[in-house]
Design a protein around this motif. Structure first.
Motif, PDB file in Angstrom:
ATOM      1  N   TRP A   1      -8.109  -0.245   2.275  1.00  0.00           N
ATOM      2  CA  TRP A   1      -7.122   0.825   2.178  1.00  0.00           C
ATOM      3  C   TRP A   1      -7.677   1.978   0.980  1.00  0.00           C
ATOM      4  O   TRP A   1      -7.222   3.146   1.019  1.00  0.00           O
ATOM      5  CB  TRP A   1      -5.877   0.072   1.375  1.00  0.00           C
ATOM      6  N   THR A   2      -8.323   1.455   0.112  1.00  0.00           N
ATOM      7  CA  THR A   2      -9.017   2.397  -1.063  1.00  0.00           C
ATOM      8  C   THR A   2      -9.907   3.594  -0.144  1.00  0.00           C
ATOM      9  O   THR A   2      -9.801   4.745  -0.728  1.00  0.00           O
ATOM     10  CB  THR A   2     -10.050   1.586  -1.983  1.00  0.00           C
TER      11      THR A   2
ATOM     12  N   GLU B   1      -3.084   3.582  -2.016  1.00  0.00           N
ATOM     13  CA  GLU B   1      -3.224   3.129  -3.248  1.00  0.00           C
ATOM     14  C   GLU B   1      -2.514   1.650  -3.133  1.00  0.00           C
ATOM     15  O   GLU B   1      -1.277   1.441  -2.603  1.00  0.00           O
ATOM     16  CB  GLU B   1      -2.386   3.854  -4.406  1.00  0.00           C
ATOM     17  N   LEU B   2      -3.355   0.861  -3.851  1.00  0.00           N
ATOM     18  CA  LEU B   2      -2.589  -0.565  -3.745  1.00  0.00           C
ATOM     19  C   LEU B   2      -1.519  -0.628  -5.019  1.00  0.00           C
ATOM     20  O   LEU B   2      -1.911  -0.523  -6.201  1.00  0.00           O
ATOM     21  CB  LEU B   2      -3.521  -1.612  -4.025  1.00  0.00           C
TER      22      LEU B   2
ATOM     23  N   GLY C   1      10.207   4.137   7.146  1.00  0.00           N
ATOM     24  CA  GLY C   1       8.992   4.821   7.482  1.00  0.00           C
ATOM     25  C   GLY C   1       8.849   6.461   7.251  1.00  0.00           C
ATOM     26  O   GLY C   1       9.789   6.792   6.363  1.00  0.00           O
ATOM     27  N   GLY C   2       7.931   6.980   7.910  1.00  0.00           N
ATOM     28  CA  GLY C   2       7.653   8.410   7.807  1.00  0.00           C
ATOM     29  C   GLY C   2       6.970   8.821   6.563  1.00  0.00           C
ATOM     30  O   GLY C   2       7.155   9.868   6.042  1.00  0.00           O
ATOM     31  N   GLY C   3       6.516   7.843   5.922  1.00  0.00           N
ATOM     32  CA  GLY C   3       5.750   7.908   4.586  1.00  0.00           C
ATOM     33  C   GLY C   3       6.154   6.713   3.634  1.00  0.00           C
ATOM     34  O   GLY C   3       6.459   5.723   4.272  1.00  0.00           O
ATOM     35  N   ASP C   4       6.044   6.756   2.358  1.00  0.00           N
ATOM     36  CA  ASP C   4       6.110   5.823   1.161  1.00  0.00           C
ATOM     37  C   ASP C   4       5.319   4.621   1.535  1.00  0.00           C
ATOM     38  O   ASP C   4       3.966   4.978   1.657  1.00  0.00           O
ATOM     39  CB  ASP C   4       7.728   5.507   1.289  1.00  0.00           C
ATOM     40  N   CYS C   5       5.566   3.582   1.627  1.00  0.00           N
ATOM     41  CA  CYS C   5       4.854   2.161   1.850  1.00  0.00           C
ATOM     42  C   CYS C   5       4.654   1.625   2.757  1.00  0.00           C
ATOM     43  O   CYS C   5       5.643   1.437   3.602  1.00  0.00           O
ATOM     44  CB  CYS C   5       5.294   1.342   0.493  1.00  0.00           C
TER      45      CYS C   5
ATOM     46  N   GLY D   1       0.729  -1.279  -0.026  1.00  0.00           N
ATOM     47  CA  GLY D   1       0.020  -0.094   0.093  1.00  0.00           C
ATOM     48  C   GLY D   1       0.925   1.298  -0.065  1.00  0.00           C
ATOM     49  O   GLY D   1       1.995   1.362   0.906  1.00  0.00           O
ATOM     50  N   TRP D   2       0.630   2.075  -0.998  1.00  0.00           N
ATOM     51  CA  TRP D   2       1.430   3.526  -0.905  1.00  0.00           C
ATOM     52  C   TRP D   2       0.617   4.825  -0.321  1.00  0.00           C
ATOM     53  O   TRP D   2      -0.608   4.858  -0.810  1.00  0.00           O
ATOM     54  CB  TRP D   2       1.564   3.575  -2.408  1.00  0.00           C
ATOM     55  N   THR D   3       1.144   5.233   0.534  1.00  0.00           N
ATOM     56  CA  THR D   3       0.486   6.212   1.376  1.00  0.00           C
ATOM     57  C   THR D   3       0.499   7.896   0.195  1.00  0.00           C
ATOM     58  O   THR D   3      -0.020   8.477   0.865  1.00  0.00           O
ATOM     59  CB  THR D   3       1.276   6.645   2.612  1.00  0.00           C
TER      60      THR D   3
END
Length: 335
Positions: free
Chosen positions: A316-317, A322-323, A294-298, A205-207
């Motif tokens: 998640w959606t 985003e998957l 961490g701190g973002g990303d995936c 999952g992409w933040t």
């Protein structure tokens, strides 16, 4: 034209601890690729789709990572008896969207890609260990503060258990000895493939929040204590064992423990959206956690039944996560 490609990577467990020598991390190759094309030519031309211009070997800050990789591989080729000739190299595949990177280890991927391209150009075959050492040498010479775990995974293109080496020692060798001598030494790392003994869904999952890993590492490294290191190593070992035995409950427990260790290390690792990504797996036959600095990303998730997978994806959606990637793990997909 010779074509080569390199994958991305994401950590399952062992982040931060792996910065210390002798520690363990479990890292998964992600088949989102960076691609290179190379051929001999009349003059040097290097182009990456990260930038809107091409360069030769004259140092340019934007291209420094690629140019320094070329220089180091040049030394290696000369040592192997090659006469260097000009070439054209084109690199595509940004591992990002709308200018936001995914956090799949793109700098490691580009280094391995350039090395693979040049070795292929000169028709030289090297084993996984030597490829890893060459890529690590490039980053170590640049003062990179990472564990080189991303390189281990990108080189192996699999789910790998990586044991880290003492980077300060290798940096000292690189300063004092020839590259050839350093490459022949035993660095004290290991890279081994892990074969899960059960089927499950692996989800990424992409933040859409960008994290700068090197800054996160600098900031959080001082929090690493012996207790964290001991717990992390035990957790990664237990997770690998649970995967190989195909024990879903134990896998969930160990991934959860790995996640809690990261939370205990620094509150900055779990951003609000990474926390939501993780909590979306609650009450399901699944487990999710932050991946990497961490701190973002995936973030990643492992799900052990179809219904849990669908529910998690829907959650998640709804959260705006985003998957980025999904894979069925543990079945025989090698055929």
């Amino acid at each position: 034209m010779i074509a080569v490609k390199t994958c991305g990577k994401l950590y399952w467990a062992g982040e931060y601890a792996i910065l210390e020598p002798g520690q363990l991390a479990l890292i998964k190759a992600i088949p989102i690729y960076m691609r290179g094309k190379i051929a001999f030519s009349d003059s040097y031309r290097i182009y990456s789709d990260m930038f809107d211009f091409a360069v030769d070997l004259t140092p340019k800050p934007d291209y420094s990572l690629i140019q320094e990789t070329i220089a180091l591989v040049g030394d290696f080729l000369v040592y192997r008896g090659q006469t260097l000739r000009p070439f054209s190299l084109e690199i595509r595949g940004k591992m990002e969207r709308e200018g936001k990177k995914f956090g799949l280890g793109s700098s490691g991927s580009v280094v391995v890609l350039v090395i693979k391209a040049l070795l292929a150009l000169y028709d030289i075959t090297v084993d996984q260990e030597l490829l890893f050492k060459l890529a690590s040498a490039v980053l170590l010479k640049r003062g990179d503060n990472g564990s080189m775990g991303d390189l281990a995974c990108i080189v192996a293109e699999d789910l790998v258990l990586y044991q880290s080496f003492e980077r300060k020692k290798v940096v000292a060798w690189l300063q004092e000895e020839s590259l050839a001598t350093v490459l022949e030494r035993d660095w004290g790392f290991s890279i081994s493939q892990v074969q899960p003994g059960l089927e499950c869904d692996f989800l990424v999952g992409w933040t859409k929040q960008v994290a700068v890993s090197s800054q996160m590492v600098k900031q959080i490294k001082q929090n690493i204590c012996q207790n964290f290191l001991t717990s992390s190593k035990a957790t990664v070992s237990a997770l690998v064992e649970a995967l190989e035995q195909g024990n879903a409950e134990k896998i969930i427990d160990q991934v959860e423990t790995a996640s809690q260790l990261l939370e205990g290390l620094s509150l900055d690792i779990y951003t609000p959206s990474l926390r939501q990504l993780k909590e979306a797996s609650q009450d399901l036959q699944a487990v999710a956690k932050s991946s990497g600095a961490g701190g973002g990303d995936c973030g990643i998730a492992l799900s052990f039944d179809e219904q849990s997978t669908e529910t998690l994806k829907n959650r998640w959606t709804d959260l705006g996560i985003e998957l980025l990637y999904q894979e069925r793990i543990g079945h025989d997909d090698k055929s």
